[in-house]
Scaffold this motif. Structure first.
Motif, short mmCIF file in Angstrom:
data_model
loop_
_atom_site.label_atom_id
_atom_site.label_comp_id
_atom_site.label_asym_id
_atom_site.label_seq_id
_atom_site.Cartn_x
_atom_site.Cartn_y
_atom_site.Cartn_z
N UNK A 1 0.82 -1.22 0.00
CA UNK A 1 0.00 0.00 0.00
C UNK A 1 0.85 1.26 0.00
N UNK A 2 2.10 1.16 -0.42
CA UNK A 2 2.99 2.32 -0.36
C UNK A 2 3.08 3.06 -1.69
N UNK A 3 2.92 2.37 -2.81
CA UNK A 3 3.21 2.98 -4.10
C UNK A 3 2.03 2.85 -5.06
N UNK A 4 2.01 3.75 -6.06
CA UNK A 4 0.98 3.72 -7.08
C UNK A 4 -0.28 4.41 -6.61
N UNK A 5 -1.35 4.16 -7.33
CA UNK A 5 -2.63 4.78 -7.00
C UNK A 5 -3.50 3.80 -6.21
N UNK A 6 -4.55 4.33 -5.62
CA UNK A 6 -5.47 3.46 -4.91
C UNK A 6 -6.16 2.49 -5.87
N UNK A 7 -6.46 2.94 -7.09
CA UNK A 7 -7.03 2.03 -8.09
C UNK A 7 -6.13 0.82 -8.30
N UNK A 8 -4.83 1.06 -8.40
CA UNK A 8 -3.90 -0.04 -8.59
C UNK A 8 -3.89 -0.96 -7.37
N UNK A 9 -4.02 -0.39 -6.18
CA UNK A 9 -4.07 -1.20 -4.97
C UNK A 9 -5.33 -2.07 -4.96
N UNK A 10 -6.44 -1.54 -5.45
CA UNK A 10 -7.68 -2.32 -5.53
C UNK A 10 -7.47 -3.52 -6.45
N UNK A 11 -6.85 -3.31 -7.58
CA UNK A 11 -6.64 -4.42 -8.51
C UNK A 11 -5.68 -5.44 -7.92
N UNK A 12 -4.65 -4.97 -7.21
CA UNK A 12 -3.75 -5.91 -6.54
C UNK A 12 -4.49 -6.68 -5.45
N UNK A 13 -5.39 -6.01 -4.77
CA UNK A 13 -6.13 -6.64 -3.68
C UNK A 13 -7.00 -7.78 -4.19
N UNK A 14 -7.54 -7.64 -5.41
CA UNK A 14 -8.37 -8.71 -5.96
C UNK A 14 -7.56 -10.00 -6.09
N UNK A 15 -6.39 -9.91 -6.70
CA UNK A 15 -5.57 -11.10 -6.91
C UNK A 15 -5.06 -11.67 -5.58
#
Length: 472
Positions: A308-322
């Protein structure tokens, strides 16, 4: 006729059996043993409206058939002298059914009172089956059923199955009897495909624990035992968060549950200053038709981790799915075997390991059904956020979690709850964290938010906070 008093549900099951506890039973049994006399915390209560024109005998027959069909409702649990944790299913016996008469128009109120009294009593699982019931009469006729289940016998999914089945039985249209019971599940877990799946899950926990921080918080101060309000739960009622989570889920092509999970990790990472956040998730563990109909304690913890340190929150959401899919895939295991993995990780960390952070999306609906319409206007969404309400839910002396976020469902708002150890997260910070959660969602709904920017304004442990709209 005056039916007040008690009746018996004299059940007749198809078999008696003794078997080891299932993995799900062992998982909740650990927590029940830890809470001991306070284990009523895990009881599940439901109030059921009885269809009109049914007699007391018909209700008794329906409940008796329910107990006869489902072995989980006629099981005792105990530990043997040799250290085994076992379940013992009775094929014959009785469950008491209390009967209470309500004043005219007061059935709902009396059912609530009765259910509250039933749910506050801790089950004695070696002598009491994990099911209690009271029938509330009004004008001498059945009106409501107050039902309480022990989480050791039934999880929330199983309760839903039981209530559906009870409705069918009371209507005289029962489904075929279940073919898969907890004893069968225990056998599956001990051999073949089931055992192999458990071994893969244990390996996943071992490898994941090597990559995540041993703890997100410093040790709690010593000598603070016995404070009745140490653990505090606050709730947030936020239509704005629901609208924003929906917009993000649509944009990221995922569920609102995944959005809420990613937001939980982002807020916790910002507060503690950690780049990688581990969370334990509550996994339903219903992977096929057989387990989806199984009435038992099946839920276990899944180990989730997110950057949760880098990129956008949208990217974190997509990472969270996987990451979430992988965590849930490895959430069915023998908890005793995972305890051994945790013990090894604890030893490597110098006894600092603390995985007391949880997320549990308890909604049965992923999308809200009756949200206000802001027309996608960020200003109107921000105005709606000004109406958010934060409220106190409860306080406890002991809990086996440090930080626990969960949801409940309402059609027109996001109901989000945070229980925290106030020795580590002061009570004012619990409210600030809930509002930061909303701020992250609302700000991200308009355009992707950089996580670094969010971390710069989010609440931080041990320093003054600067949360947008924190005065609400």
């Amino acid at each position: 006729m005056d039916h007040r008093g008690a009746r018996s549900l004299d059940f007749h099951g198809s078999r008696a059996a003794t078997a080891p506890m299932t993995w799900g039973q062992r998982a909740i049994w650990k927590s029940i043993r830890w809470l001991d006399g306070e284990a009523h915390y895990f009881n599940i209560r439901r109030i059921v409206e009885v269809p009109p024109e049914l007699t007391v005998d018909q209700v008794v027959d329906g409940l008796t058939a329910l107990v006869s069909r489902y072995e989980a409702l006629r099981t005792l649990f105990r530990e043997t002298a040799e250290g085994g944790w076992i379940q013992e299913v009775a094929d014959r016996g009785s469950v008491p059914l209390e009967i209470a008469e309500a004043a005219p128009g007061a059935a709902d109120d009396l059912a609530e009172q009765v259910a509250d009294a039933l749910v506050r009593r801790t089950f004695r699982h070696d002598t009491e089956v994990p099911f209690r019931a009271t029938l509330v009469l009004e004008d001498g006729r059945p009106a409501r059923l107050a039902l309480v289940f022990s989480h050791l016998g039934v999880d929330f999914w199983g309760v839903r199955e039981l209530l559906r089945e009870l409705g069918d039985l009371l209507a005289g249209t029962p489904a075929p009897e279940p073919e898969w019971q907890p004893v069968d599940q225990a056998r599956y877990e001990s051999e073949g495909v089931g055992a192999a799946r458990g071994a893969a899950a244990v390996a996943y926990w071992r490898s994941t624990l090597e990559k995540v921080p041993a703890t997100l918080f410093p040790p709690a101060p010593a000598g603070d035992e016995g404070r009745p309000e140490r653990f505090v739960r606050l709730g947030m009622d936020s239509p704005a968060a629901a609208l924003a989570a929906t917009a993000l889920a649509d944009r990221c092509q995922t569920s609102t549950g995944t959005v809420l999970l990613a937001a939980t990790a982002a807020v916790l990472g910002a507060y503690t200053g950690h780049s990688t956040v581990p969370l334990q998730l509550i996994a339903v563990n219903r992977h096929d038709d057989r387990t989806r109909r199984l009435v038992a304690a099946m839920a276990e913890n899944a180990l989730f981790s997110l950057d949760v340190a880098e990129g956008t929150f949208d990217q974190a959401v997509r990472r969270a799915f996987l990451a979430g899919m992988n965590a849930y895939r490895h959430a069915h295991y023998d908890p005793i075997a995972v305890d051994e993995v945790l013990d090894a990780a604890r030893a490597r960390s110098g006894d600092t390991l603390n995985l007391g952070q949880f997320f549990n999306d308890k909604r049965l609906h992923d999308r809200w059904e009756d949200l206000p319409d802001t027309g996608g206007d960020p200003a109107r969404l921000a105005d709606l956020a000004g109406k958010t309400r934060v409220f106190h839910v409860g306080s406890w002396e002991r809990q086996d979690a440090t930080f626990f976020v969960h949801t409940s469902y309402a059609p027109d708002t996001c109901l989000l709850y945070l229980m925290a150890d106030t020795d580590l997260i002061p009570r004012p910070d619990i409210e600030r964290l809930l509002l930061a959660f909303e701020a992250l969602l609302v700000d991200s709904a308009d355009a992707p938010v950089e996580l670094a920017a969010f971390r710069s304004v989010a609440p931080r442990a041990g320093r003054p906070t600067d949360v947008p709209n924190a005065s609400r």
